[in-house]
Design an enzyme around this catalytic site. Structure first.
Site, PDB file in Angstrom:
ATOM      1  N   ARG A   1      -6.806 -15.716   9.242  1.00  0.00           N
ATOM      2  CA  ARG A   1      -7.930 -16.378   8.579  1.00  0.00           C
ATOM      3  C   ARG A   1      -8.442 -17.585   9.377  1.00  0.00           C
ATOM      4  NH1 ARG A   1      -5.443 -17.629   2.932  1.00  0.00           N
ATOM      5  NH2 ARG A   1      -3.608 -17.771   4.226  1.00  0.00           N
TER       6      ARG A   1
ATOM      7  N   LYS B   1      -1.937 -30.559  -0.233  1.00  0.00           N
ATOM      8  CA  LYS B   1      -3.347 -30.352   0.114  1.00  0.00           C
ATOM      9  C   LYS B   1      -3.786 -31.115   1.355  1.00  0.00           C
ATOM     10  CE  LYS B   1      -6.760 -29.623  -2.459  1.00  0.00           C
ATOM     11  NZ  LYS B   1      -7.919 -29.851  -3.339  1.00  0.00           N
TER      12      LYS B   1
ATOM     13  N   TYR C   1       0.830  -1.195   0.000  1.00  0.00           N
ATOM     14  CA  TYR C   1       0.000   0.000   0.000  1.00  0.00           C
ATOM     15  C   TYR C   1       0.876   1.261   0.000  1.00  0.00           C
ATOM     16  CZ  TYR C   1      -4.016  -3.024   0.787  1.00  0.00           C
ATOM     17  OH  TYR C   1      -4.985  -3.974   0.639  1.00  0.00           O
TER      18      TYR C   1
ATOM     19  N   CYS D   1     -16.319 -18.856   3.635  1.00  0.00           N
ATOM     20  CA  CYS D   1     -15.248 -19.762   4.074  1.00  0.00           C
ATOM     21  C   CYS D   1     -15.597 -21.186   3.674  1.00  0.00           C
ATOM     22  CB  CYS D   1     -15.054 -19.671   5.585  1.00  0.00           C
ATOM     23  SG  CYS D   1     -13.828 -20.831   6.244  1.00  0.00           S
TER      24      CYS D   1
ATOM     25  N   ALA E   1     -21.060 -33.465   4.314  1.00  0.00           N
ATOM     26  CA  ALA E   1     -22.488 -33.131   4.392  1.00  0.00           C
ATOM     27  C   ALA E   1     -23.156 -33.885   5.538  1.00  0.00           C
ATOM     28  CB  ALA E   1     -23.177 -33.448   3.074  1.00  0.00           C
TER      29      ALA E   1
ATOM     30  N   ARG F   1       2.628  -2.262  11.462  1.00  0.00           N
ATOM     31  CA  ARG F   1       2.575  -3.508  10.694  1.00  0.00           C
ATOM     32  C   ARG F   1       3.381  -3.328   9.403  1.00  0.00           C
ATOM     33  NH1 ARG F   1      -0.742  -8.070  10.295  1.00  0.00           N
ATOM     34  NH2 ARG F   1      -1.348  -8.768   8.222  1.00  0.00           N
TER      35      ARG F   1
END
Length: 491
Positions: free
Chosen positions: A164, A273, A19, A205, A236, A67
């Site tokens: 996150r 993964k 930024y 998410c 599910a 930061r």
């Protein structure tokens, strides 16, 4: 000054992620030749003057944080300049440093996916911490409580930023505090949250279907307790069981395989993964803590379910892979599916024709290439992995290139002849081969259910059906929650 007057406990100055203020500090973007450019001291001047000005405005005792990125990977500021910058900020009056990495040109560092290893920033953070005497906050894909604790005990940082991980599970700290680490829905690094944000105008998410819809999907206690049987131990089924148990029902879940997980088991096999596999034990632990009785290696037959044994049967049998429809197939190639390969249910020869260049096909191609297989990927569209988020796709395609996966795009496979694949390209036939095995990765379809047979016997049942949009797991979990809440709202 306004922030302090409004009652905020601290202010953090943002010198990170490419930024405006970060551009002044970086030699990659700051090309000035006056006293604000050139040497690092000059490039840091504006940030330091701003810090001193803010300190004057808020007073000597008000907490002030800063930061900044530990490094710019693509040719900007390195770790040694960052150590110097950290010390300069401390001298300018900053009380605490917050370290991350990356910029828009280094997206895989700013928003790291599962291709970045867990804790990948810890070495940088530790080196910066040794340069200052003020506390240092840091993260970088720290999803495991044990990793966070080790980093703290080893003195590598003073506070851990979960980032996150708190979207995936807002109760992360509370579960750690109460010893329920096994129930944490860990961030799997899929980057769904950042990629879906603009398209959906809100946070989404993969592993948390409730985020952004907490009021809409609020789970309330049911008026009357029901006996519910959930058939299917994939995401599910497990999510449906958790919702039903939270509604106050007596829930049993059965899975015909020896392991829970459904398609997630295959999804966690491709290189890098494995994090995605953490969802299944977390869901199972949450379900069991709520009293759900889980049985695996148990096949349900509709004729054996006595009418009245359950008030409701929830069918969560998910999806299954299928083979492409070829107008000619002489049977000269061994055939299997990408899902079967990833699950270890089948294997292939040395030369592989992989039909379907979506995300599953590309991941399977990379997986097989790691085992030394020669893979040719066939895709009807002009591009590969079009169903993947762009930052995941970019890295996946780079890895496929590294393993020399051959890609044939804009080509529809139409036939198998004498161990070769025949394609239509620009309205002309072209043959590729020879191959030993043909692997199907053309997609998934809804698996057959026992819905009709149950209804014929007067047993109330419902099928969890997915909706389009976002990732497959996100669709699945959302459909499970919405289905269970809709049933309760029927009354």
């Amino acid at each position: 000054r306004l922030a302090r007057t409004a009652g905020f406990d601290a202010v953090e100055l943002h010198f990170a992620n490419g930024y405006f203020l970060a551009e002044w500090i970086s030699g990659r973007s700051n090309k000035r030749t006056d006293r604000y450019g050139g040497t690092f001291g000059n490039r840091a001047r504006l940030a330091l003057e701003l810090t001193e000005l803010v300190r004057e405005e808020v007073g000597p005792d008000y907490p002030l944080l800063a930061r900044f990125a530990s490094r710019e990977v693509n040719g900007g500021r390195g770790i040694e300049e960052s150590r110097v910058f950290a010390k300069l900020l401390e001298e300018a009056g900053v009380n605490c440093l917050d370290i991350n990495a990356g910029s828009p040109s280094e997206y895989d560092w700013e928003f790291p996916s599962y291709f970045q290893p867990q804790g990948f920033l810890l070495e940088d953070i530790e080196r910066i911490r040794r340069s200052v005497s003020i506390p240092v906050i840091g993260g970088g894909r720290i999803t495991e409580p044990q990793m966070a604790e080790c980093a703290l005990l080893d003195g590598r940082l003073d506070l851990v930023s979960i980032n996150r991980g708190l979207i995936a599970d807002p109760a992360w700290p509370a579960k750690v505090r109460s010893g329920r680490e096994e129930q944490i829905r860990r961030c799997v690094g899929c980057t769904c949250c950042i990629n879906e944000k603009e398209r959906r105008k809100g946070i989404v998410c993969t592993v948390n279907p409730f985020v952004g819809r907490e009021r809409e999907l609020a789970i309330r206690r049911a008026d009357a307790e029901k006996r519910i049987l959930v058939v299917g131990g994939g995401p599910a089924g497990l999510q449906a069981a958790v919702v039903a148990a939270r509604q106050g029902h007596r829930v049993s879940l059965v899975e015909q395989e020896r392991q829970l997980g459904g398609m997630v088991r295959a999804a966690g096999v491709p290189p890098m993964k494995w994090d995605i596999l953490s969802l299944i034990p977390a869901l199972a632990a949450e379900a069991e803590a709520l009293g759900v009785k889980i049985r695996t290696n148990c096949r349900v037959e509709p004729d054996r379910i006595a009418p009245g044994a359950y008030d409701l049967v929830v069918l969560a049998t998910g999806q299954e892979p299928f083979f492409p429809c070829l107008w000619e197939n002489d049977g000269s190639l061994r055939e299997t599916t990408a899902v079967a390969l990833l699950n270890g249910e089948s294997w292939c020869g040395e030369r592989v024709a992989l039909i379907g260049g979506g995300m599953v096909g590309c991941e399977c191609a990379e997986f097989l290439s790691e085992y030394g297989k020669k893979v040719t990927l066939f895709e009807m569209k002009e591009g590969l992995a079009q169903d993947a988020y762009w930052n995941i796709r970019d890295q996946l395609l780079q890895r496929m290139k590294k393993y020399e996966v051959r890609a044939v795009t804009g080509a529809a496979a139409t036939a198998v002849r004498k161990r070769s694949i025949v394609c239509m390209e620009n309205e002309a036939e072209r043959s590729y081969g020879p191959f030993d095995t043909m692997v199907s990765a053309v997609g998934l379809r809804e698996a057959a259910t026992m819905e009709g047979r149950l209804r014929e016997r007067g047993i109330r049942c419902v099928v969890i059906r997915q909706k389009e949009g976002a990732s497959g797991i996100q669709r699945t979990l959302t459909a499970a929650v919405e289905t269970m809440l809709a049933l309760e709202n029927e009354k």
